[in-house]
Write a protein that holds these residues in place. Structure first.
Motif, PDB file in Angstrom:
ATOM      1  N   TYR A 116     -15.809 -57.402 -15.117  1.00 42.13           N
ATOM      2  CA  TYR A 116     -15.810 -55.988 -15.512  1.00 42.13           C
ATOM      3  C   TYR A 116     -14.975 -55.786 -16.762  1.00 42.13           C
ATOM      4  O   TYR A 116     -13.980 -56.456 -16.971  1.00 42.13           O
ATOM      5  CB  TYR A 116     -15.235 -55.113 -14.384  1.00 42.13           C
ATOM      6  N   ASN A 117     -15.382 -54.838 -17.586  1.00 39.42           N
ATOM      7  CA  ASN A 117     -14.617 -54.471 -18.772  1.00 39.42           C
ATOM      8  C   ASN A 117     -13.575 -53.430 -18.390  1.00 39.42           C
ATOM      9  O   ASN A 117     -13.721 -52.256 -18.681  1.00 39.42           O
ATOM     10  CB  ASN A 117     -15.539 -53.919 -19.855  1.00 39.42           C
ATOM     11  N   LEU A 118     -12.515 -53.883 -17.726  1.00 35.50           N
ATOM     12  CA  LEU A 118     -11.441 -52.967 -17.354  1.00 35.50           C
ATOM     13  C   LEU A 118     -10.550 -52.719 -18.566  1.00 35.50           C
ATOM     14  O   LEU A 118     -10.198 -53.656 -19.279  1.00 35.50           O
ATOM     15  CB  LEU A 118     -10.610 -53.552 -16.214  1.00 35.50           C
ATOM     16  N   PRO A 119     -10.177 -51.472 -18.805  1.00 33.19           N
ATOM     17  CA  PRO A 119      -9.334 -51.167 -19.965  1.00 33.19           C
ATOM     18  C   PRO A 119      -7.893 -51.644 -19.768  1.00 33.19           C
ATOM     19  O   PRO A 119      -7.430 -51.822 -18.646  1.00 33.19           O
ATOM     20  CB  PRO A 119      -9.395 -49.645 -20.052  1.00 33.19           C
ATOM     21  N   THR A 120      -7.206 -51.816 -20.883  1.00 34.09           N
ATOM     22  CA  THR A 120      -5.815 -52.252 -20.878  1.00 34.09           C
ATOM     23  C   THR A 120      -4.942 -51.344 -20.026  1.00 34.09           C
ATOM     24  O   THR A 120      -4.056 -51.811 -19.320  1.00 34.09           O
ATOM     25  CB  THR A 120      -5.262 -52.247 -22.323  1.00 34.09           C
ATOM     26  N   ARG A 121      -5.211 -50.062 -20.053  1.00 34.49           N
ATOM     27  CA  ARG A 121      -4.357 -49.091 -19.369  1.00 34.49           C
ATOM     28  C   ARG A 121      -4.356 -49.210 -17.844  1.00 34.49           C
ATOM     29  O   ARG A 121      -3.501 -48.653 -17.182  1.00 34.49           O
ATOM     30  CB  ARG A 121      -4.719 -47.670 -19.786  1.00 34.49           C
ATOM     31  N   ASN A 123      -3.452 -51.585 -16.097  1.00 35.53           N
ATOM     32  CA  ASN A 123      -2.311 -52.373 -15.636  1.00 35.53           C
ATOM     33  C   ASN A 123      -1.030 -52.019 -16.384  1.00 35.53           C
ATOM     34  O   ASN A 123      -0.088 -52.803 -16.415  1.00 35.53           O
ATOM     35  CB  ASN A 123      -2.618 -53.869 -15.788  1.00 35.53           C
ATOM     36  N   SER A 124      -1.008 -50.821 -16.984  1.00 38.58           N
ATOM     37  CA  SER A 124       0.142 -50.422 -17.789  1.00 38.58           C
ATOM     38  C   SER A 124       0.978 -49.322 -17.145  1.00 38.58           C
ATOM     39  O   SER A 124       2.050 -48.996 -17.637  1.00 38.58           O
ATOM     40  CB  SER A 124      -0.342 -49.922 -19.152  1.00 38.58           C
ATOM     41  N   GLY A 125       0.481 -48.728 -16.069  1.00 45.89           N
ATOM     42  CA  GLY A 125       1.182 -47.603 -15.451  1.00 45.89           C
ATOM     43  C   GLY A 125       0.749 -46.260 -16.022  1.00 45.89           C
ATOM     44  O   GLY A 125       1.241 -45.222 -15.612  1.00 45.89           O
ATOM     45  N   GLU A 126      -0.193 -46.289 -16.978  1.00 43.72           N
ATOM     46  CA  GLU A 126      -0.688 -45.041 -17.566  1.00 43.72           C
ATOM     47  C   GLU A 126      -1.564 -44.248 -16.606  1.00 43.72           C
ATOM     48  O   GLU A 126      -1.636 -43.028 -16.700  1.00 43.72           O
ATOM     49  CB  GLU A 126      -1.501 -45.325 -18.831  1.00 43.72           C
ATOM     50  N   LEU A 127      -2.270 -44.945 -15.719  1.00 42.31           N
ATOM     51  CA  LEU A 127      -3.114 -44.234 -14.746  1.00 42.31           C
ATOM     52  C   LEU A 127      -2.214 -43.517 -13.760  1.00 42.31           C
ATOM     53  O   LEU A 127      -1.257 -44.093 -13.247  1.00 42.31           O
ATOM     54  CB  LEU A 127      -4.017 -45.199 -13.989  1.00 42.31           C
ATOM     55  N   ARG A 128      -2.516 -42.268 -13.484  1.00 38.97           N
ATOM     56  CA  ARG A 128      -1.701 -41.453 -12.585  1.00 38.97           C
ATOM     57  C   ARG A 128      -2.610 -40.833 -11.526  1.00 38.97           C
ATOM     58  O   ARG A 128      -3.778 -40.559 -11.779  1.00 38.97           O
ATOM     59  CB  ARG A 128      -1.003 -40.323 -13.352  1.00 38.97           C
ATOM     60  N   PHE A 129      -2.016 -40.600 -10.358  1.00 41.62           N
ATOM     61  CA  PHE A 129      -2.754 -39.891  -9.312  1.00 41.62           C
ATOM     62  C   PHE A 129      -1.756 -39.175  -8.417  1.00 41.62           C
ATOM     63  O   PHE A 129      -0.712 -39.733  -8.082  1.00 41.62           O
ATOM     64  CB  PHE A 129      -3.604 -40.838  -8.470  1.00 41.62           C
ATOM     65  N   GLU A 130      -2.087 -37.946  -8.044  1.00 46.78           N
ATOM     66  CA  GLU A 130      -1.264 -37.194  -7.098  1.00 46.78           C
ATOM     67  C   GLU A 130      -1.982 -37.148  -5.757  1.00 46.78           C
ATOM     68  O   GLU A 130      -3.084 -36.625  -5.648  1.00 46.78           O
ATOM     69  CB  GLU A 130      -1.003 -35.774  -7.585  1.00 46.78           C
ATOM     70  N   GLU A 148     -13.010 -47.383 -24.402  1.00 49.39           N
ATOM     71  CA  GLU A 148     -11.738 -47.952 -23.965  1.00 49.39           C
ATOM     72  C   GLU A 148     -11.340 -49.184 -24.767  1.00 49.39           C
ATOM     73  O   GLU A 148     -12.182 -49.864 -25.347  1.00 49.39           O
ATOM     74  CB  GLU A 148     -11.844 -48.371 -22.491  1.00 49.39           C
ATOM     75  N   ASN A 149     -10.029 -49.506 -24.776  1.00 46.50           N
ATOM     76  CA  ASN A 149      -9.500 -50.770 -25.285  1.00 46.50           C
ATOM     77  C   ASN A 149      -9.470 -51.748 -24.131  1.00 46.50           C
ATOM     78  O   ASN A 149      -9.064 -51.380 -23.035  1.00 46.50           O
ATOM     79  CB  ASN A 149      -8.044 -50.597 -25.742  1.00 46.50           C
ATOM     80  N   TYR A 150      -9.849 -52.975 -24.380  1.00 46.15           N
ATOM     81  CA  TYR A 150      -9.932 -53.915 -23.277  1.00 46.15           C
ATOM     82  C   TYR A 150      -9.046 -55.134 -23.438  1.00 46.15           C
ATOM     83  O   TYR A 150      -8.990 -55.731 -24.495  1.00 46.15           O
ATOM     84  CB  TYR A 150     -11.384 -54.364 -23.040  1.00 46.15           C
ATOM     85  N   ASN A 151      -8.383 -55.452 -22.373  1.00 46.58           N
ATOM     86  CA  ASN A 151      -7.575 -56.657 -22.224  1.00 46.58           C
ATOM     87  C   ASN A 151      -7.536 -56.878 -20.732  1.00 46.58           C
ATOM     88  O   ASN A 151      -6.672 -56.377 -20.043  1.00 46.58           O
ATOM     89  CB  ASN A 151      -6.172 -56.449 -22.790  1.00 46.58           C
ATOM     90  N   VAL A 152      -8.484 -57.601 -20.219  1.00 49.89           N
ATOM     91  CA  VAL A 152      -8.752 -57.662 -18.799  1.00 49.89           C
ATOM     92  C   VAL A 152      -7.622 -58.316 -18.000  1.00 49.89           C
ATOM     93  O   VAL A 152      -7.294 -59.473 -18.227  1.00 49.89           O
ATOM     94  CB  VAL A 152     -10.062 -58.424 -18.528  1.00 49.89           C
ATOM     95  N   PRO A 153      -6.995 -57.579 -17.070  1.00 48.61           N
ATOM     96  CA  PRO A 153      -6.005 -58.177 -16.188  1.00 48.61           C
ATOM     97  C   PRO A 153      -6.705 -58.909 -15.058  1.00 48.61           C
ATOM     98  O   PRO A 153      -7.630 -58.379 -14.459  1.00 48.61           O
ATOM     99  CB  PRO A 153      -5.219 -56.981 -15.654  1.00 48.61           C
TER     100      PRO A 153
END
Length: 156
Positions: A116-121, A123-130, A148-153
Motif C-alpha cells: 500500500y502507498n501509505l503516506p509518511t504522516r 507514522n509521525s504522530g500527525e494523525l489524530r483521533f478523539e 500524499e508524500n510517501y515513505n512506507v513504514p
C-alpha cells in the motif's frame, strides 16, 4: 482480641482488593474503523492509538489490526480489554508483513515490501483521533495516494 484482628485483616483485604480493581478499571468504549488507500481496504495494518495524556492509567495505549476488509477494532495493549479510553490520541499505522521470516544468518527479520502507498504522516504522530465518550465505529482512515508524500513504514 483475635476477633478484632480478623475483622481488621478482612477490612484491610477488602480495601486492597477494591483499590486493585479500581486501578485496573480503566473505562473503555468500543472503537473500530476502517483503513483504506485509494478506496482499497488495507490488510495487516497495525493501528496504534497513543493517548495524549501522560497519565497512562487514565488513557493507555490501544491497538488493533486490520483484516482483509481493512476493518479493525481496538483493545488495550497491556490488558487486552476491548476498546479504548475516551480522549484524544495520536494514531500510528504500520503495515505488518504476515509472511515475515527470521533471517538466521543475519539475525534480522526479512519482510516484503508494503503493498500500500501509505503516506509518511501515518507514522509521525500527525494523525489524530478523539475517542468519544460512547465509542465509535467510525474511526476511519482514508488515504489518496495522488495527494500524499510517501515513505512506507514496514513493521513485523
Amino acid at each position: 482480641m483475635m476477633k478484632h484482628y480478623k475483622t481488621l485483616l478482612a477490612s484491610l483485604a477488602l480495601i486492597i482488593m477494591t483499590t486493585a480493581i479500581a486501578g485496573c478499571g480503566v473505562k473503555t468504549v468500543p472503537v473500530s474503523g476502517k483503513v483504506t488507500v485509494d478506496g482499497v481496504p488495507a490488510e495487516n495494518i497495525r493501528v496504534v492509538f497513543q493517548a495524549d495524556s501522560t497519565d497512562q492509567e487514565v488513557a493507555p495505549v490501544a491497538i488493533g489490526k486490520t483484516d482483509k476488509d481493512g476493518v479493525y477494532s481496538l483493545a488495550l495493549a497491556k490488558t487486552k480489554k476491548k476498546g479504548a479510553a475516551p480522549g484524544n490520541y495520536a494514531v500510528f499505522l504500520v503495515w505488518q508483513d504476515p509472511e515475515a521470516e527470521e533471517n538466521p544468518i543475519e539475525g534480522q527479520t526479512v519482510a516484503n515490501e508494503c503493498p500500500y502507498n501509505l503516506p509518511t504522516r501515518v507514522n509521525s504522530g500527525e494523525l489524530r483521533f478523539e475517542v468519544p465518550e460512547k465509542g465509535t465505529k467510525e474511526a476511519n482512515f482514508d488515504f489518496d495516494s495522488s495527494e500524499e508524500n510517501y515513505n512506507v513504514p514496514v513493521g513485523v
